[in-house]
Design a protein around this motif. Structure first.
Motif, PDB file in Angstrom:
ATOM      1  N   VAL A  38       0.844  -1.190   0.000  1.00  0.00           N
ATOM      2  CA  VAL A  38       0.000   0.000   0.000  1.00  0.00           C
ATOM      3  C   VAL A  38       0.884   1.246   0.000  1.00  0.00           C
ATOM      4  O   VAL A  38       1.686   1.439   0.905  1.00  0.00           O
ATOM      5  CB  VAL A  38      -0.943   0.018   1.227  1.00  0.00           C
ATOM      6  N   PRO A  39       0.780   2.097  -1.024  1.00  0.00           N
ATOM      7  CA  PRO A  39       1.662   3.255  -1.096  1.00  0.00           C
ATOM      8  C   PRO A  39       1.279   4.379  -0.134  1.00  0.00           C
ATOM      9  O   PRO A  39       2.147   5.087   0.359  1.00  0.00           O
ATOM     10  CB  PRO A  39       1.529   3.713  -2.543  1.00  0.00           C
ATOM     11  N   SER A  40       0.004   4.573   0.133  1.00  0.00           N
ATOM     12  CA  SER A  40      -0.444   5.621   1.046  1.00  0.00           C
ATOM     13  C   SER A  40      -1.939   5.471   1.297  1.00  0.00           C
ATOM     14  O   SER A  40      -2.620   4.711   0.616  1.00  0.00           O
ATOM     15  CB  SER A  40      -0.154   7.008   0.474  1.00  0.00           C
ATOM     16  N   TYR A  41      -2.400   6.219   2.267  1.00  0.00           N
ATOM     17  CA  TYR A  41      -3.826   6.256   2.587  1.00  0.00           C
ATOM     18  C   TYR A  41      -4.287   7.711   2.552  1.00  0.00           C
ATOM     19  O   TYR A  41      -3.623   8.577   3.125  1.00  0.00           O
ATOM     20  CB  TYR A  41      -4.099   5.723   4.006  1.00  0.00           C
ATOM     21  N   THR A  42      -5.390   7.973   1.909  1.00  0.00           N
ATOM     22  CA  THR A  42      -6.074   9.251   2.031  1.00  0.00           C
ATOM     23  C   THR A  42      -7.454   8.920   2.572  1.00  0.00           C
ATOM     24  O   THR A  42      -8.245   8.239   1.910  1.00  0.00           O
ATOM     25  CB  THR A  42      -6.173   9.987   0.686  1.00  0.00           C
ATOM     26  N   ILE A  43      -7.707   9.368   3.791  1.00  0.00           N
ATOM     27  CA  ILE A  43      -8.919   8.964   4.506  1.00  0.00           C
ATOM     28  C   ILE A  43      -9.839  10.168   4.658  1.00  0.00           C
ATOM     29  O   ILE A  43      -9.450  11.182   5.246  1.00  0.00           O
ATOM     30  CB  ILE A  43      -8.548   8.409   5.898  1.00  0.00           C
ATOM     31  N   ALA A  44     -11.029  10.066   4.123  1.00  0.00           N
ATOM     32  CA  ALA A  44     -12.044  11.103   4.310  1.00  0.00           C
ATOM     33  C   ALA A  44     -12.685  10.896   5.681  1.00  0.00           C
ATOM     34  O   ALA A  44     -13.190   9.818   5.975  1.00  0.00           O
ATOM     35  CB  ALA A  44     -13.097  11.034   3.216  1.00  0.00           C
ATOM     36  N   ILE A  45     -12.626  11.928   6.519  1.00  0.00           N
ATOM     37  CA  ILE A  45     -13.188  11.847   7.868  1.00  0.00           C
ATOM     38  C   ILE A  45     -14.114  13.048   8.067  1.00  0.00           C
ATOM     39  O   ILE A  45     -13.640  14.158   8.333  1.00  0.00           O
ATOM     40  CB  ILE A  45     -12.076  11.835   8.944  1.00  0.00           C
ATOM     41  N   PRO A  46     -15.416  12.851   7.914  1.00  0.00           N
ATOM     42  CA  PRO A  46     -16.345  13.967   8.129  1.00  0.00           C
ATOM     43  C   PRO A  46     -16.197  14.531   9.545  1.00  0.00           C
ATOM     44  O   PRO A  46     -16.086  13.785  10.520  1.00  0.00           O
ATOM     45  CB  PRO A  46     -17.724  13.323   7.947  1.00  0.00           C
ATOM     46  N   GLY A  47     -16.146  15.846   9.649  1.00  0.00           N
ATOM     47  CA  GLY A  47     -16.017  16.498  10.953  1.00  0.00           C
ATOM     48  C   GLY A  47     -14.593  16.689  11.420  1.00  0.00           C
ATOM     49  O   GLY A  47     -14.349  17.310  12.441  1.00  0.00           O
ATOM     50  N   PHE A  48     -13.601  16.155  10.674  1.00  0.00           N
ATOM     51  CA  PHE A  48     -12.205  16.319  11.081  1.00  0.00           C
ATOM     52  C   PHE A  48     -11.742  17.728  10.738  1.00  0.00           C
ATOM     53  O   PHE A  48     -11.911  18.197   9.618  1.00  0.00           O
ATOM     54  CB  PHE A  48     -11.302  15.301  10.383  1.00  0.00           C
ATOM     55  N   ASN A  49     -11.164  18.406  11.718  1.00  0.00           N
ATOM     56  CA  ASN A  49     -10.601  19.740  11.528  1.00  0.00           C
ATOM     57  C   ASN A  49      -9.314  19.806  12.347  1.00  0.00           C
ATOM     58  O   ASN A  49      -9.351  19.578  13.559  1.00  0.00           O
ATOM     59  CB  ASN A  49     -11.584  20.808  12.001  1.00  0.00           C
ATOM     60  N   PRO A  50      -8.171  20.111  11.730  1.00  0.00           N
ATOM     61  CA  PRO A  50      -6.905  20.160  12.476  1.00  0.00           C
ATOM     62  C   PRO A  50      -6.920  21.134  13.655  1.00  0.00           C
ATOM     63  O   PRO A  50      -6.102  21.001  14.565  1.00  0.00           O
ATOM     64  CB  PRO A  50      -5.889  20.600  11.423  1.00  0.00           C
ATOM     65  N   ALA A  51      -7.849  22.065  13.673  1.00  0.00           N
ATOM     66  CA  ALA A  51      -7.924  23.019  14.775  1.00  0.00           C
ATOM     67  C   ALA A  51      -8.409  22.376  16.072  1.00  0.00           C
ATOM     68  O   ALA A  51      -8.057  22.845  17.161  1.00  0.00           O
ATOM     69  CB  ALA A  51      -8.834  24.183  14.398  1.00  0.00           C
ATOM     70  N   ASN A  52      -9.204  21.310  15.962  1.00  0.00           N
ATOM     71  CA  ASN A  52      -9.714  20.678  17.179  1.00  0.00           C
ATOM     72  C   ASN A  52      -9.730  19.147  17.097  1.00  0.00           C
ATOM     73  O   ASN A  52     -10.465  18.493  17.827  1.00  0.00           O
ATOM     74  CB  ASN A  52     -11.118  21.197  17.512  1.00  0.00           C
ATOM     75  N   CYS A  53      -8.910  18.592  16.185  1.00  0.00           N
ATOM     76  CA  CYS A  53      -8.847  17.140  16.029  1.00  0.00           C
ATOM     77  C   CYS A  53      -7.393  16.688  15.926  1.00  0.00           C
ATOM     78  O   CYS A  53      -6.521  17.460  15.515  1.00  0.00           O
ATOM     79  CB  CYS A  53      -9.572  16.694  14.758  1.00  0.00           C
ATOM     80  N   VAL A  54      -7.155  15.450  16.288  1.00  0.00           N
ATOM     81  CA  VAL A  54      -5.839  14.832  16.139  1.00  0.00           C
ATOM     82  C   VAL A  54      -6.016  13.428  15.569  1.00  0.00           C
ATOM     83  O   VAL A  54      -7.087  12.832  15.689  1.00  0.00           O
ATOM     84  CB  VAL A  54      -5.062  14.745  17.473  1.00  0.00           C
ATOM     85  N   LEU A  55      -4.950  12.927  14.947  1.00  0.00           N
ATOM     86  CA  LEU A  55      -4.914  11.536  14.519  1.00  0.00           C
ATOM     87  C   LEU A  55      -3.835  10.853  15.337  1.00  0.00           C
ATOM     88  O   LEU A  55      -2.677  11.282  15.324  1.00  0.00           O
ATOM     89  CB  LEU A  55      -4.599  11.407  13.025  1.00  0.00           C
ATOM     90  N   MET A  56      -4.211   9.820  16.069  1.00  0.00           N
ATOM     91  CA  MET A  56      -3.244   9.047  16.857  1.00  0.00           C
ATOM     92  C   MET A  56      -2.982   7.738  16.142  1.00  0.00           C
ATOM     93  O   MET A  56      -3.924   7.089  15.674  1.00  0.00           O
ATOM     94  CB  MET A  56      -3.789   8.753  18.260  1.00  0.00           C
ATOM     95  N   ILE A  57      -1.705   7.349  16.070  1.00  0.00           N
ATOM     96  CA  ILE A  57      -1.320   6.081  15.458  1.00  0.00           C
ATOM     97  C   ILE A  57      -0.603   5.260  16.510  1.00  0.00           C
ATOM     98  O   ILE A  57       0.383   5.712  17.095  1.00  0.00           O
ATOM     99  CB  ILE A  57      -0.430   6.315  14.225  1.00  0.00           C
ATOM    100  N   ILE A  58      -1.084   4.045  16.737  1.00  0.00           N
ATOM    101  CA  ILE A  58      -0.544   3.169  17.773  1.00  0.00           C
ATOM    102  C   ILE A  58      -0.173   1.837  17.139  1.00  0.00           C
ATOM    103  O   ILE A  58      -1.015   1.194  16.509  1.00  0.00           O
ATOM    104  CB  ILE A  58      -1.581   2.957  18.901  1.00  0.00           C
ATOM    105  N   PRO A  59       1.098   1.394  17.276  1.00  0.00           N
ATOM    106  CA  PRO A  59       1.482   0.112  16.669  1.00  0.00           C
ATOM    107  C   PRO A  59       0.696  -1.037  17.285  1.00  0.00           C
ATOM    108  O   PRO A  59       0.384  -1.028  18.471  1.00  0.00           O
ATOM    109  CB  PRO A  59       2.977  -0.004  16.975  1.00  0.00           C
ATOM    110  N   THR A  60       0.377  -2.033  16.453  1.00  0.00           N
ATOM    111  CA  THR A  60      -0.394  -3.179  16.938  1.00  0.00           C
ATOM    112  C   THR A  60       0.451  -4.435  17.081  1.00  0.00           C
ATOM    113  O   THR A  60      -0.002  -5.409  17.654  1.00  0.00           O
ATOM    114  CB  THR A  60      -1.569  -3.480  15.983  1.00  0.00           C
ATOM    115  N   ARG A  61       1.676  -4.423  16.526  1.00  0.00           N
ATOM    116  CA  ARG A  61       2.545  -5.600  16.605  1.00  0.00           C
ATOM    117  C   ARG A  61       3.821  -5.248  17.360  1.00  0.00           C
ATOM    118  O   ARG A  61       4.397  -4.179  17.156  1.00  0.00           O
ATOM    119  CB  ARG A  61       2.928  -6.090  15.203  1.00  0.00           C
TER     120      ARG A  61
END
Length: 117
Positions: A38-61
């Motif tokens: 997979v080269p990349s992900y572009t994820i549409a997230i309704p309601g996401f705004n960098p002013a009051n939202c964050v994306l957290m990434i947590i390893p699973t393995r």
């Protein structure tokens, strides 16, 4: 009285955020898997705004957690490169300006979180 929740302190040791003083909502969650082709992900997230939202990434393995900074396979275990915009998040396996180096091969769980004070 017992306290429950999350408290975040700044570099000066002062309380910067407390779950008693704000609310948050998980508005999206999913798996980010760079173990294949997979080269990349572009994820549409309704309601996401960098002013009051964050994306957290947590390893699973366990194999995706780098044991030390001197580990030569560090780029394979590095966190993906993330850019945010209103309504979407782009996740790439490495910094787009990098001219050399390996890209991330991690499998992780991602959460988009909206918060309000």
């Amino acid at each position: 009285m017992a306290l429950f929740g999350l408290r975040v302190f700044n570099e000066s040791g002062q309380l910067a955020m407390d779950t008693n003083s704000f609310t948050y909502q998980i508005i999206w969650q999913g798996v980010i898997d760079f173990s294949g082709s997979v080269p990349s992900y572009t994820i549409a997230i309704p309601g996401f705004n960098p002013a009051n939202c964050v994306l957290m990434i947590i390893p699973t393995r366990a194999q995706d957690v780098q044991p030390s900074e001197s580990d030569s396979s560090g780029n394979l275990r590095s966190y993906p490169y993330v850019t945010t915009a209103v309504g979407q998040v782009a996740v790439l396996p490495k910094n787009p300006s990098a001219t050399t180096g390996l890209q991330s091969k991690v499998v992780s769980k991602a959460y988009a979180i909206r918060f309000a004070t």
